[in-house]
Design a protein around this motif. Structure first.
Motif, PDB file in Angstrom:
ATOM      1  N   ARG A 183     -43.646  39.421  50.175  1.00  0.00           N
ATOM      2  CA  ARG A 183     -43.952  38.213  49.394  1.00  0.00           C
ATOM      3  C   ARG A 183     -44.918  37.261  50.102  1.00  0.00           C
ATOM      4  O   ARG A 183     -45.334  36.255  49.535  1.00  0.00           O
ATOM      5  N   ASP A 186     -48.094  34.527  49.839  1.00  0.00           N
ATOM      6  CA  ASP A 186     -47.928  33.475  48.828  1.00  0.00           C
ATOM      7  C   ASP A 186     -46.614  32.716  48.966  1.00  0.00           C
ATOM      8  O   ASP A 186     -46.575  31.498  48.902  1.00  0.00           O
ATOM      9  N   TRP A 187     -45.536  33.470  49.143  1.00  0.00           N
ATOM     10  CA  TRP A 187     -44.226  32.827  49.175  1.00  0.00           C
ATOM     11  C   TRP A 187     -43.883  32.428  50.605  1.00  0.00           C
ATOM     12  O   TRP A 187     -43.822  33.260  51.502  1.00  0.00           O
ATOM     13  N   HIS A 188     -43.670  31.151  50.787  1.00  0.00           N
ATOM     14  CA  HIS A 188     -43.322  30.624  52.101  1.00  0.00           C
ATOM     15  C   HIS A 188     -41.837  30.305  52.116  1.00  0.00           C
ATOM     16  O   HIS A 188     -41.429  29.229  51.688  1.00  0.00           O
ATOM     17  N   LYS A 226     -51.207  37.659  55.766  1.00  0.00           N
ATOM     18  CA  LYS A 226     -49.788  37.273  55.804  1.00  0.00           C
ATOM     19  C   LYS A 226     -49.469  36.610  57.152  1.00  0.00           C
ATOM     20  O   LYS A 226     -48.771  35.590  57.217  1.00  0.00           O
TER      21      LYS A 226
END
Ligand code: GCV
Length: 705
Positions: A183, A186-188, A226
């Motif tokens: 993820r 984008d997903w932190h 990433k």
């Protein structure tokens, strides 16, 4: 401003919400309300923060922590008894504090009249100082006579994650990797920032994100994006990211026919790859490399040396300020006469041939993170090379996450050991911090015990090992007890009725595990592969030096590995006085006896017991120490929150059971070899040896794969 508003808002929500159960997520950063004199002291000295940099992270962290401790919002503004700033701040400048020599990480904390002053050269120093101040408040220290000046002894204080890209953690006992690669970028996950805060609070300033058994995919463009996302989150907390570099990457992802470090095309590939990394991550720390070790590719595949490989990568990183941490955990493909001697044999001839931006990363002992090892002889043998210490925080050989073993005493044992090279007082710590040989760059690594378990480390008490590693990397002069006191006060309570019994559990706990698993210097007796539980009978398989029988060498007559001058001569890898001490039974510390000596079972030791009786005695002593921990913990019922009380109680019960298992299985096995009766008063193992040998654990966590 936004941060301040948020802090206030969260506080209001927090105060009106029912108290959350303790699940360990907050680690040592719980900041529960103070009471009594501790509260009065903090109210008087820390009730409001004055700074010219209200947006700075140090002020925000202070406000966040102090708000918890004082039970109300602690404002950040221009007025207040707590003055926070750098030398550029006029209010700090007016105080004429000596901030020279603090470097980027150092700070001073001083009581000046009614004010508490925190000053540093820049934001990172202020942040570390903020956490120090919070620690003082949290542990109930006096706050009215502060005169603190702190500079870390080691420049790079790094965690090594043995995390694979599929989120499996090698030797991990706390769930999956916290890096959600799929993820990212984008997903932190909010955990990333909490991870950074926890590390910064104990001075850790670097993280190697991926396993030393490396996958070249991490170096591909999508993964570098990433990595860059994580680096952006960590940067404000003073934490740099590092990656492991798979030596064969030019072949695997670069389309080159080979990875020979002396081929200019290979060097050019790495140069371009490094530039690509720095374009995304300008403060990228550098590479950690496991090469020609346990099947990993390396320069020896092309007839080159470790120095050839390390220097090629170092040259690629140097223009950007990056470093190489080249591991010395190597042992030959041909099984050597004594595995403990291998790293020394391969690396000492290379002393002086590594570039300035290379550190050789050496495990604390010569085998592999055993419950107890002597210090690694390389620490006294490569004065022209920057050596860094590698500790294991995750408890691969120490009972995984369910056994309580506080590891600061083990780390200190290695750091405080005297190499005697060139002379008395040349401790491993002085080698590792660079001061002995005048090396400017220094680093320390700890193999992380962090995973996605809610409590991060798999158990409450394993958090203490993460904490202790960070504190010792910052200042290896701290005592195990001082660190434990801080951790207990912050994690449970500074109340002596809690602190003292927990301290009494922690301090002897490492020795207890050594006693019931591998007493008297025995080593590498764990179950094959996963290293869970006893396996002194392990024999056969691909390599002799992956078996237990190779290491204990028990026969009908005796037990132990003869590493004296008459045996494998590993003792001669140490400086004269150390070698002399380890060469003789009489002067070898009992805890290392069978590491260095093969002794008859009936040999009388200085304790008055025979080797056989001493082994039995120590197994029993280890089990008794666990009983003692259980009693002390039970006495804390009602003083510790229910969830953590239950977890620790249950894990101690597991530890008790497994300590007995270790003792019984080991005794049954030794008896099958020596045929000796048990010393008087010793209970026979309840099952025959075949029972212990039949136990199988195909799904034990953390196995290498
Ligand atoms: C990451 C030991 C461990 C391996 C580990 C290796 C190393 O052998 O069991 O899992 O590999 O050390 O430190 O490289």
């Amino acid at each position: 401003m936004f941060r301040r508003l948020m802090a206030g808002l969260l506080l209001v929500i927090g105060l009106s919400a029912p108290a959350l159960a303790e699940d360990g997520y907050d680690l040592w950063l719980r900041f529960r309300p103070l009471t009594g004199t501790a509260l009065a002291g903090a109210e008087a000295r820390l009730s409001a923060i004055a700074t010219t940099a209200p947006e700075g992270l140090a002020a925000a962290e202070l406000s966040r922590g102090l708000s918890g401790l004082l039970g109300r919002a602690v404002p950040i503004g221009t007025e207040g008894p707590l003055l926070v700033g750098t030398g550029d701040d006029p209010a700090i400048r007016a105080l004429r504090l000596d901030l020279s020599d603090l470097g980027p990480d150092g700070y001073v904390i001083r009581t000046i009249g009614p004010r508490t002053v925190l000053a540093a050269q820049g934001g990172t120093g202020l942040l570390y100082g903020a956490y120090h101040l919070l620690r003082l408040a949290q542990t109930g220290a006096r706050l009215d006579t502060l005169n603190i000046r702190e500079v870390p002894r080691i420049e790079r204080r790094i965690l090594n994650h043995w995390d694979n890209l599929d989120r499996y953690v090698e030797r991990g006992y706390a769930g999956q990797s916290i890096w959600d690669w799929h993820r990212l970028p984008d997903w932190h996950d909010p955990r990333y920032e909490d991870y950074a805060r926890a590390n910064a609070s104990i001075g850790i300033n670097g993280t190697v994100l991926n396993n030393v058994n490396a996958n070249a995919t991490i170096l591909t463009a999508p993964y570098l994006d990433k990595v860059a996302a994580l680096a952006d989150i960590f940067r404000p907390y003073g934490i740099r990211v590092y990656l492991t570099a798979r030596f064969s990457a030019p072949k695997e992802i670069g389309g080159l026919p080979h990875a020979d470090p002396l081929d200019p095309a290979v060097a050019a590939w790495w140069g371009a790859k490094v530039a690509e990394i720095y374009a995304r991550i300008p403060d990228f720390g550098g590479f950690l490399v496991k090469a020609n070790s346990e099947g990993q590719p390396g320069p020896q595949d092309y007839g080159r040396t470790h120095a050839d490989g390390a220097n090629m990568l170092a040259d690629a990183l140097a223009p950007h300020g990056g470093i190489v941490m080249w591991r010395a955990f190597v042992y030959s493909d041909e099984v050597p006469d004594d595995r403990a001697k291998q790293a020394y044999a391969e690396f000492v001839p290379l002393d002086g041939s590594f570039r300035d931006n290379v550190l050789v990363q050496v495990k604390n002992g010569p085998i592999d993170f055993q419950p107890r090892e002597p210090f690694h002889p390389l620490f006294g043998a490569m004065p022209k090379t920057k050596l860094m210490m590698e500790f294991q925080i995750t408890k691969e050989y120490l009972g995984f996450a369910t056994h309580l073993a506080y590891l600061a005493p083990m780390y200190k044992e290695a750091l405080d050991a005297d190499t005697f090279r060139p002379a008395r007082g040349s401790t491993v710590a002085r080698v590792a911090d660079g001061s002995l040989d005048g090396h400017g760059l220094s680093a320390m690594a700890g193999v992380a015990n962090i995973g996605s378990d809610r409590n991060w480390s798999g158990s409450t008490f394993d958090q203490a090992n993460w904490y202790a590693y960070g504190r010792l990397a910052w200042n290896h002069g701290l005592s195990s007890e001082a660190i434990a006191r801080e951790w207990i006060a912050a994690s449970f309570s500074p109340d002596p009725a809690v602190l003292e019994p927990v301290l009494a559990m922690m301090l002897p706990s490492h020795q207890a595990v050594v006693d019931y698993m591998t007493p008297l210097g025995l080593h590498h007796l764990m179950g094959r592969g996963h290293h869970y539980g006893p396996g002194p009978w392990v024999d056969g398989g691909p390599r002799a030096d992956w078996t237990s029988v190779y290491f204990h060498r028990a026969t009908k007559d005796g037990i132990g590995f003869d590493r004296t001058r008459r045996g494998s001569d590993a003792v001669s890898q140490y400086a004269g006085p150390v070698a002399d001490r380890f060469d003789k039974v009489e002067t070898t510390p009992p805890d290392l006896l069978l590491w260095f000596h093969h002794l008859r079972w009936d040999r009388k030791l200085s304790t008055g017991r025979t080797v056989w009786a001493e082994l039995l005695h120590r197994y029993g002593r280890g089990i008794a120490a666990v009983d003692d921990m259980i009693t002390r913990w039970q006495g804390l019922e009602g003083r510790i929150d229910a969830a953590r009380f239950k977890e620790v109680s249950t894990f101690l019960a597991i530890q008790r059971q497994e300590a007995q298992w270790w003792r019984d299985a080991s005794v049954a096995y030794w008896q099958s070899i020596n045929g000796l009766p048990l010393p008087p008063g010793e209970a026979p193992p309840p099952y025959p040896l075949s029972h212990y040998q039949s136990l199988s654990f195909p799904f034990a966590p953390g196995d290498g794969r």
